[in-house]
Structures are given as C-alpha cells and as structure tokens.
Design a protein around this motif. Structure first.
Motif, mmCIF file in Angstrom:
data_model
loop_
_atom_site.group_PDB
_atom_site.id
_atom_site.type_symbol
_atom_site.label_atom_id
_atom_site.label_comp_id
_atom_site.label_asym_id
_atom_site.label_seq_id
_atom_site.Cartn_x
_atom_site.Cartn_y
_atom_site.Cartn_z
ATOM 1 N N TYR A 219 0.836 -1.203 0.000
ATOM 2 C CA TYR A 219 0.000 0.000 0.000
ATOM 3 C C TYR A 219 0.870 1.252 0.000
ATOM 4 O O TYR A 219 0.647 2.198 0.734
ATOM 5 N N GLY A 220 1.886 1.231 -0.855
ATOM 6 C CA GLY A 220 2.718 2.414 -1.033
ATOM 7 C C GLY A 220 2.214 3.211 -2.221
ATOM 8 O O GLY A 220 1.029 3.136 -2.580
ATOM 9 N N ASN A 221 3.106 3.929 -2.856
ATOM 10 C CA ASN A 221 2.704 4.808 -3.965
ATOM 11 C C ASN A 221 1.897 4.072 -5.036
ATOM 12 O O ASN A 221 0.791 4.480 -5.392
ATOM 13 N N GLN A 260 -5.284 6.999 4.812
ATOM 14 C CA GLN A 260 -5.174 7.956 5.933
ATOM 15 C C GLN A 260 -4.754 7.232 7.205
ATOM 16 O O GLN A 260 -3.903 7.702 7.965
ATOM 17 N N HIS A 261 -5.346 6.034 7.415
ATOM 18 C CA HIS A 261 -4.988 5.251 8.602
ATOM 19 C C HIS A 261 -3.499 4.877 8.556
ATOM 20 O O HIS A 261 -2.801 4.955 9.567
ATOM 21 N N LYS A 262 -3.037 4.504 7.370
ATOM 22 C CA LYS A 262 -1.610 4.138 7.230
ATOM 23 C C LYS A 262 -0.715 5.354 7.493
ATOM 24 O O LYS A 262 0.324 5.234 8.139
ATOM 25 N N GLU A 264 -1.362 7.784 9.456
ATOM 26 C CA GLU A 264 -1.384 8.119 10.891
ATOM 27 C C GLU A 264 -0.659 7.096 11.752
ATOM 28 O O GLU A 264 -0.026 7.438 12.746
ATOM 29 N N THR A 265 -0.762 5.811 11.362
ATOM 30 C CA THR A 265 -0.255 4.746 12.248
ATOM 31 C C THR A 265 0.931 3.986 11.668
ATOM 32 O O THR A 265 1.545 3.185 12.369
ATOM 33 N N GLY A 266 1.209 4.185 10.386
ATOM 34 C CA GLY A 266 2.324 3.464 9.765
ATOM 35 C C GLY A 266 1.897 2.199 9.039
ATOM 36 O O GLY A 266 2.705 1.560 8.377
ATOM 37 N N SER A 267 0.623 1.796 9.193
ATOM 38 C CA SER A 267 0.177 0.556 8.527
ATOM 39 C C SER A 267 -1.324 0.604 8.254
ATOM 40 O O SER A 267 -2.075 1.324 8.928
ATOM 41 N N VAL A 268 -1.760 -0.203 7.273
ATOM 42 C CA VAL A 268 -3.210 -0.329 7.034
ATOM 43 C C VAL A 268 -3.859 -1.179 8.127
ATOM 44 O O VAL A 268 -5.068 -1.100 8.356
ATOM 45 N N VAL A 269 -3.037 -1.982 8.812
ATOM 46 C CA VAL A 269 -3.571 -2.878 9.842
ATOM 47 C C VAL A 269 -4.206 -2.033 10.960
ATOM 48 O O VAL A 269 -3.624 -1.049 11.408
ATOM 49 N N GLY A 270 -5.427 -2.444 11.353
ATOM 50 C CA GLY A 270 -6.123 -1.707 12.401
ATOM 51 C C GLY A 270 -7.118 -0.703 11.853
ATOM 52 O O GLY A 270 -7.810 -0.016 12.621
#
Ligand code: NAD
Length: 418
Positions: A219-221, A260-262, A264-270
């Motif tokens: 889930y990068g560029n 947006q979650h990634k 804020e938190t560094g990952s899509v997880v969560g």
C-alpha cells in the motif's frame, strides 16, 4: 516472499521464452539478456554522531539502443547487483512495449532508510549523485524514484548534479516535485496505468469491472493509488496489505480511509473499516476478480500460485511473480497483465516530465492523463495483437515479443561499430 528466484534469472528466462517466437538471431538475443554496464560503488558518509558508515550502491545501464537509459533508484536492504540488473532489463522492455524513446537502467543503495535521519539520507543521496554524475544526464541516463525514494531524493540529485555541472538541467532526473520541474500526474501515474491496463483486460475478457472485487498487496505509492482509482471505476477493494500485514472486508472499504490510517499509524492494519486482519499470503490468495501485487518482486512463488484464485492479475510491482508461479497461473488460465505494461505509467509520465523539461513548458494534469491513457491503450492493443497472432500461452510473453522486437530492430538498424 520466496528467496529462491533470482530476479535476473527470471528476466533472462522471460526473454528466452519470448525469443522462441521471434525471428532474431541467438547472438542478438544474447546481447539483449545482459546489461551494457553496471556501476558498483561504495559510498561512505558521516552519521549524525560523527561515525563513518559505508553503503554499497549500484547503477545498471541495461540497454540504450532506443534512447537514454531510464529507471529508478531504490533504497532497500535487499538491493543487490542481480536485482538492479534485472530491474534495469525490465525497464528496457517496459519503455519498448509502451514505445517511448528511452532505454533501460536502474539503481539502488543497500540501506534500510527508516534507520537514518533526513540529514543522513541527504548526505548519502548527494554522495550517490556525485558518483553517478559522469554517467547520467538528460541525453545519457535519467534516473527516477523507486521503492523508498521520492521527490525529496530526486530534488537532491538534481541539485547536486546541476551544482557540480554549473548548469540547469532538470531533465537529468524525473519524479521531481512540481516546483523543481516535476510533472502533473507523475505521483499517480503507476497506479493509474495499473488500473487502465486492468480495465482494458476486463474489456478484452468480456468481464465487468463494475462491482468486481480487488485485492491489493503493498500500500505504497503504486498500490494505494491503484486502489483509489479502481474504486472510482466502480470496483470494490476488499483487501489490502503492507509489510505489517493485511486487512479484509468482503463488502469492501474506502481505500482513501485506509491510506489515511496508514499515514497516521504506519500501517493499514487496524483500519476501522476492516472486518478481519489477514496475512500477506492470504491477501494474495483471496477469491477476487482482480489481484494487484504492488510490493516487491517474488511475492508469489510456485506454491502460493497454486492457491491464487484471482481471474486477472495486474502487476503494479516489478517481477512480483516468479517464472514458476507464471507457469502455474498459465495452467489455471489467470490473465496476467505483465509489469512491463501494467506499471509503465510511472516511466511514461517520467518521459512526459523529461519532454516538458526539455520544452521548458508545463502540461496540464488533464493532458498528462489523456496522453498516458493513449499510450497504455495502444500498448495493450499491441500486446493483444501479438498474443492472438502468435497464439501465445500468456500475455507476458506477448509483451516481450513486441518489446524485444522493437529493441532488436533499433540495435540492428544502428549497424555495427568496432
Ligand atoms: P513504496 O515504497 O511506496 O511502497 C511499497 C509498499 O509495499 C509499502 O506499503 C510496503 O509496506 C509494502 N510492502 C513491502 N514488503 C511487503 C510485503 N512483504 N508484503 C506486503 N506489502 C509489503 O513503493 P512503490 O513505489 O509503491 O513501489 C512498489 C512496487 O511498484 C515496486 O516493485 C516498484 O518497483 C514498482 N513500481 C513503482 C513505480 C513508482 O512510480 N512508484 C513505478 C513502476 C514500478
């Protein structure tokens, strides 16, 4: 990820496979299987604490028969000489299948950039730019971003080159920020071509993209833009992953929210719209209409390929399937849109950026996106023509048949030189 497949051997076997359908001599094919030259260098920089540290770096110039070498610079701990050689070869055939007047190159530094400060990365990037200076230039070799590099690094390389050369030459590098001579549409270009190619494939296969389910690995560029754009085309993104793991919701989720979650938190997880956390391998083997591998090479090996259930794969990443995985997927009639076409949006808009830099004139985003669409649709049509005319087993071989022929023609038309 499989450790077994050497990416350079994967590239060479793809060329061998396509060569069996081409009337090109073995001697010419042999030339087209190896880089013209590879720079291997050691960069030593001062860390913020005053200690020195050495980093290995590479630049491979694979083939310049159709124009200046073109290809990104990657910062990753797994960068190796063979990986860079393979990636530079894929760039050669990528610029050829989309028929832009450029050759193929690639570079990289063996580093995990997360472990270094911005100031350290700037010193390292400028040191690499100094080393690259004799071999790059807008008519020689034009680098660009790749994994873990972006506008910031491109701006540093441009500034170092221009300072040392005492000139302004923005076309020495692409993927720059807009104010530093970048192009509208460049950031989104790779994800855009991935979904344009998928749209063409669905059309060719008489499949409906509206409501089709999609899984995106990485889930990068490239990956996140593909997720956003395919969602806008009416498909439903049901799964995504990054290096920390995957998320899944059979009813789909908002890809922009996941990004947006990634952020804020560094990952899509969560991510709140995810119903279930799943592993990376599960993302790759979900029962979806379209799979978009957008992380690194060798993501799907022979064993994992047996469990892949997608009907169509659009390769945003470079080399995400091993050759053995390709064979398995061919046996299962999975339509694989090869990386050299699916992710060619990045290099195509890089080419538009280079053209604009040379014209000293900027195009609108609309013009960039329109021209990109024309290039990808034309390339897909050329692939389909070769696929049907030669009764080929898979679209990847068709893409190589078209691309190798174009490079070989340019080489042979140039005549011989001592
Ligand atoms: P990026 O660094 O922006 O993103 C890479 C993503 O992959 C990150 O989300 C990372 O967490 C994830 N990832 C890493 N290892 C993973 C794993 N094992 N499983 C799942 N996810 C994992 O890089 P990018 O620019 O998006 O490039 C991704 C791929 O696309 C690469 O193969 C690159 O060569 C290719 N590509 C990129 C461009 C471009 O313009 N950015 C152009 C052509 C090809």
């Amino acid at each position: 990820m499989s450790e077994e497949a050497n990416p350079f051997e994967s590239l060479q076997s793809q060329i061998d496979e396509a060569a069996t359908y081409l009337d090109i001599g073995d001697d010419v094919i042999e030339r087209l299987k190896h880089p013209e030259r590879v720079l291997e260098t050691n960069l030593t920089i001062e860390r913020d604490d005053g200690d020195l540290e050495r980093f290995k770096a590479f630049r491979s110039q694979f083939n310049g028969d159709r124009g200046p070498y073109k290809g990104g610079i990657r910062y990753h701990p797994q960068v190796s000489r063979d990986e860079v050689k393979a990636l530079s070869g894929w760039m050669t055939y990528k610029t050829a299948i989309v028929d832009i007047p450029l050759g193929g190159g690639k570079g990289g530094i063996v580093i995990n950039p997360d472990d270094y400060s911005e100031a350290e990365l700037e010193r390292l990037t400028r040191s690499f730019a100094k080393e690259l200076r004799p071999m790059i230039g807008e008519d020689r070799d034009v680098p660009a971003p790749d994994v873990n590099t972006g506008q910031r690094e491109m701006n540093w390389i441009k500034d170092t080159y221009e300072t040392l050369e005492n000139t302004t030459e923005p076309g020495v590098i692409t993927g720059k920020a807009l104010d530093s001579g970048g192009s509208e549409g460049r950031v989104e270009a790779t994800g855009r071509s991935t979904v344009l190619a998928a749209r063409e494939a669905f059309d060719y296969l008489d499949k409906d993209l509206e409501g089709a389910t999609v899984a995106v690995q990485g889930y990068g560029n490239a990956g996140w833009i593909a997720a956003k754009l395919i969602d806008r085309m009416g498909a439903t993104v049901v799964a995504a992953s990054d290096s920390s793991g995957g998320i899944y919701n059979p009813d789909g989720f908002d890809p922009v929210g996941a990004k947006q979650h990634k952020n804020e938190t560094g990952s899509v997880v969560g991510y709140s719209e995810s119903e279930e956390e799943i592993t990376n391998d599960e993302v790759l083997t979900l029962d979806v209409d379209l799979l978009i591998p957008a992380a690194l090479e060798n993501a799907v090996d022979e064993d994992l390929a047996k469990d892949v259930k997608a009907d169509v794969i659009s390769e945003a990443a470079n080399g995400p399937l091993t050759p053995a995985a390709d064979d398995v997927l061919e046996g299962k009639d999975v339509f694989v849109i090869p990386d050299i076409l699916a992710n060619a949006g990045g290099v195509t808009v890089s080419y538009f950026e280079w053209v604009q830099n040379r014209q000293r004139f900027s195009w609108s985003e609309e013009r960039v996106n329109d021209e990109l669409e024309t290039v990808i649709v034309d390339a897909f049509d050329a692939l389909v023509e070769a696929y049907e005319e030669n009764d080929l087993e898979n679209p990847r071989t068709a893409a190589y048949v078209v691309a190798i022929q174009r490079v070989a023609d340019a080489f042979e038309e140039a005549g011989s030189w001592p």
